[in-house]
Motif scaffolding. Structure first.
Motif, short mmCIF file in Angstrom:
data_model
loop_
_atom_site.label_atom_id
_atom_site.label_comp_id
_atom_site.label_asym_id
_atom_site.label_seq_id
_atom_site.Cartn_x
_atom_site.Cartn_y
_atom_site.Cartn_z
N SER A 133 -24.82 -33.05 -3.24
CA SER A 133 -26.06 -33.95 -3.04
C SER A 133 -25.72 -35.45 -2.76
CB SER A 133 -26.86 -33.92 -4.63
OG SER A 133 -28.09 -34.75 -4.53
N ILE A 134 -26.14 -35.88 -1.82
CA ILE A 134 -25.85 -37.14 -1.09
C ILE A 134 -26.78 -38.05 -2.00
CG2 ILE A 134 -26.05 -38.59 0.86
CD1 ILE A 134 -25.19 -36.47 2.53
N ASP A 135 -28.07 -37.72 -2.15
CA ASP A 135 -28.91 -38.65 -2.86
C ASP A 135 -28.46 -38.87 -4.28
OD1 ASP A 135 -30.46 -38.59 -0.78
OD2 ASP A 135 -31.90 -37.23 -1.41
N PHE A 136 -27.90 -37.81 -5.01
CA PHE A 136 -27.68 -37.96 -6.32
C PHE A 136 -26.37 -38.85 -6.65
CE2 PHE A 136 -24.51 -36.17 -9.69
CZ PHE A 136 -25.15 -36.88 -10.71
N ARG A 137 -25.41 -38.90 -5.34
CA ARG A 137 -24.25 -39.53 -5.52
C ARG A 137 -24.81 -41.23 -5.29
NH1 ARG A 137 -18.46 -39.08 -1.84
NH2 ARG A 137 -17.84 -41.06 -2.39
N ARG A 138 -25.62 -41.18 -4.31
CA ARG A 138 -26.07 -42.62 -4.19
C ARG A 138 -26.73 -43.36 -5.07
NH1 ARG A 138 -30.88 -44.08 -3.01
NH2 ARG A 138 -31.79 -42.22 -2.61
N GLU A 139 -27.69 -42.28 -5.72
CA GLU A 139 -28.32 -43.02 -6.95
C GLU A 139 -27.58 -43.46 -7.95
OE1 GLU A 139 -32.45 -41.98 -9.68
OE2 GLU A 139 -31.40 -40.51 -8.25
N LEU A 140 -26.75 -42.73 -8.28
CA LEU A 140 -25.72 -42.85 -9.49
C LEU A 140 -25.07 -44.14 -9.10
CD1 LEU A 140 -23.87 -41.82 -12.05
CD2 LEU A 140 -22.26 -40.74 -10.47
N ILE A 141 -24.43 -44.25 -8.11
CA ILE A 141 -23.51 -45.52 -7.75
C ILE A 141 -24.23 -46.83 -7.71
CG2 ILE A 141 -21.97 -46.63 -6.20
CD1 ILE A 141 -20.87 -43.72 -5.66
N GLU A 142 -25.49 -46.74 -7.15
CA GLU A 142 -26.32 -47.83 -7.12
C GLU A 142 -26.76 -48.08 -8.30
OE1 GLU A 142 -29.69 -46.90 -4.68
OE2 GLU A 142 -28.68 -47.26 -2.65
N LYS A 143 -27.11 -47.23 -9.41
CA LYS A 143 -27.77 -47.70 -10.91
C LYS A 143 -26.52 -48.06 -11.53
CE LYS A 143 -31.67 -44.83 -10.95
NZ LYS A 143 -32.51 -43.82 -11.99
N VAL A 144 -25.31 -47.68 -11.50
CA VAL A 144 -24.04 -48.17 -12.08
C VAL A 144 -23.94 -49.65 -11.87
CG1 VAL A 144 -21.70 -47.90 -12.51
CG2 VAL A 144 -23.03 -45.90 -12.66
#
Length: 405
Positions: A133-144
């Motif tokens: 999941s590219i979206d999950f990875r992107r969202e996780l890193i952006e929020k962190v």
């Protein structure tokens, strides 16, 4: 574009030091994957990785993370049990809940926000889906990165004040810090208890529409569930004569629970929008996760339409499509609000609303969890006011009654 640059800088670390992250998940594959993803980003440093909440709580003081990514369901000590214990050990800790898309986990995640968690990130159902999941990875890193950077910025003035006190530069006594996080602590992170910043930048504003609003449209993202609840409590009966439409960046399941929370806060009917239904005054409609919600005029009535169009601004639902359609259906009789959130979704939409004569309110930087969306809206120069969160609900109530002062 200037607002895009602002939204990026709002999530950047103010120093060269990386944001320190702890990962807590009982699944060894997921734990290893998240640790690797986060560790590959130069702005982040993984300082701890644990299989349950008990081990994480015991390691908080030693590892001293800025951000914890916390699973909900774990053996020995689950995430909800660990959450208050972590915050008791470090009051300015940012905790991001991670859970799969079940109704139970969605309810728990939203409850965690009210107990001090900063945000949540939904995990795909299976390990294989997480891995791809590219979206999950992107969202996780952006929020962190965004939430961690804000916590570090907020910590700076407190450190300076403590240093001055120790040096004898302040004659004011220092109040003891409670070991248990309080409502004020949580509000301080969200910014709800803070006044507007005295040195806040000045933005161009415009007058409110002279036409009394016939609809209230709200867009929000990171930090939005709590901000929306605060606003809905204040608006209450003032929305009796108008429908309320909300796009909050959320996945399916979460949005249905959010609608329930909005109804309880406002003491008004609230639901996910359904394709083809006619808007009713006094009812709150939340865009369902995974669909864009727009409005459409049909034989004198305004109806909800749900579309499966591609994501807009990486979001689905997105604010811009809703706001564009609201402007088309209601013209100058629109009152729109942009609350806390990452990115710039809604900035184009508020320009469309303003060009049609409608009114725009946006949340200020000091009280936003992330000043991406509201900052982008503010920089368009079409907002009527830029207000702290605790003033937005009362202002909406007055404007809906025809009083713009």
């Amino acid at each position: 574009m200037a607002f895009a640059q602002r939204s990026v800088s709002a999530g950047a670390s103010p120093s060269s030091d990386p944001i320190k992250v702890m990962v807590v998940d009982d699944a060894v594959v997921i734990r290893g994957l998240l640790t690797r993803w986060l560790g590959e980003d130069k702005g982040l440093k993984v300082v701890g990785s644990h299989r349950n909440g008990k081990l994480a709580v015991e390691d908080i003081e030693k590892s001293n993370p800025d951000v914890v990514v916390l699973d909900i369901e774990m053996p020995e000590m689950d995430g909800m049990t660990a959450l208050p214990l972590m915050l008791a050990k470090k009051r300015d800790l940012v905790v991001i809940m991670a859970s799969t898309l079940t109704r139970r986990n969605a309810e728990i995640s939203l409850k965690a926000l009210s107990l001090g968690a900063a945000d949540y990130v939904p995990k795909p159902e299976s390990n294989s889906e997480v891995t791809t999941s590219i979206d999950f990875r992107r969202e996780l890193i952006e929020k962190v990165k965004a939430l961690g950077a804000r916590a570090i910025r907020m910590r700076g003035p407190a450190r300076t004040m403590r240093a001055e006190t120790r040096a004898g530069k302040s004659s004011q006594p220092v109040k003891p810090v409670s070991a248990r996080p309080t409502t004020d602590t949580r509000a301080s992170f969200r910014g709800a208890a803070q006044p507007a910043a005295a040195a806040a930048p000045k933005f161009q504003t415009r007058p409110y529409s002279s036409v009394r609003p016939r609809i209230l449209a709200i867009g929000s993202s990171t930090g939005g569930p709590q901000a929306l609840q605060d606003v809905m409590k204040e608006v209450g009966t003032a929305m009796n004569d108008v429908p309320v439409v909300i796009t909050q960046h959320m996945p399916p399941t979460f949005t249905s629970i959010l609608a329930e929370h909005m109804g309880k806060a406002a003491l008004r009917p609230a639901k996910e929008g359904e394709d083809g239904e006619v808007l009713k005054p006094g009812t709150i409609y939340v865009a369902p996760g995974g669909k864009h919600m727009i409005l459409e005029k049909d034989a004198g009535a305004v109806k909800v339409r749900l579309t499966d169009d591609p994501p807009v601004n990486f979001c689905k639902p997105a604010v811009d499509p809703l706001f564009d359609s609201v402007a088309k259906a209601y013209g100058s009789a629109v009152l729109s609000v942009i609350l806390t959130g990452m990115g710039h979704d809604g900035a184009d939409g508020v320009k469309t609303i303003a060009s049609g004569g409608g009114s725009v309110i946006t949340q200020d930087e000091a009280t936003s969890v992330v000043w991406g969306m509201p900052g982008a809206a503010a920089q368009t120069g079409v907002c009527c006011e830029i207000l702290p969160l605790n003033q937005i609900g009362p202002k909406i109530a007055r404007v809906l009654k025809g009083n713009t002062r």
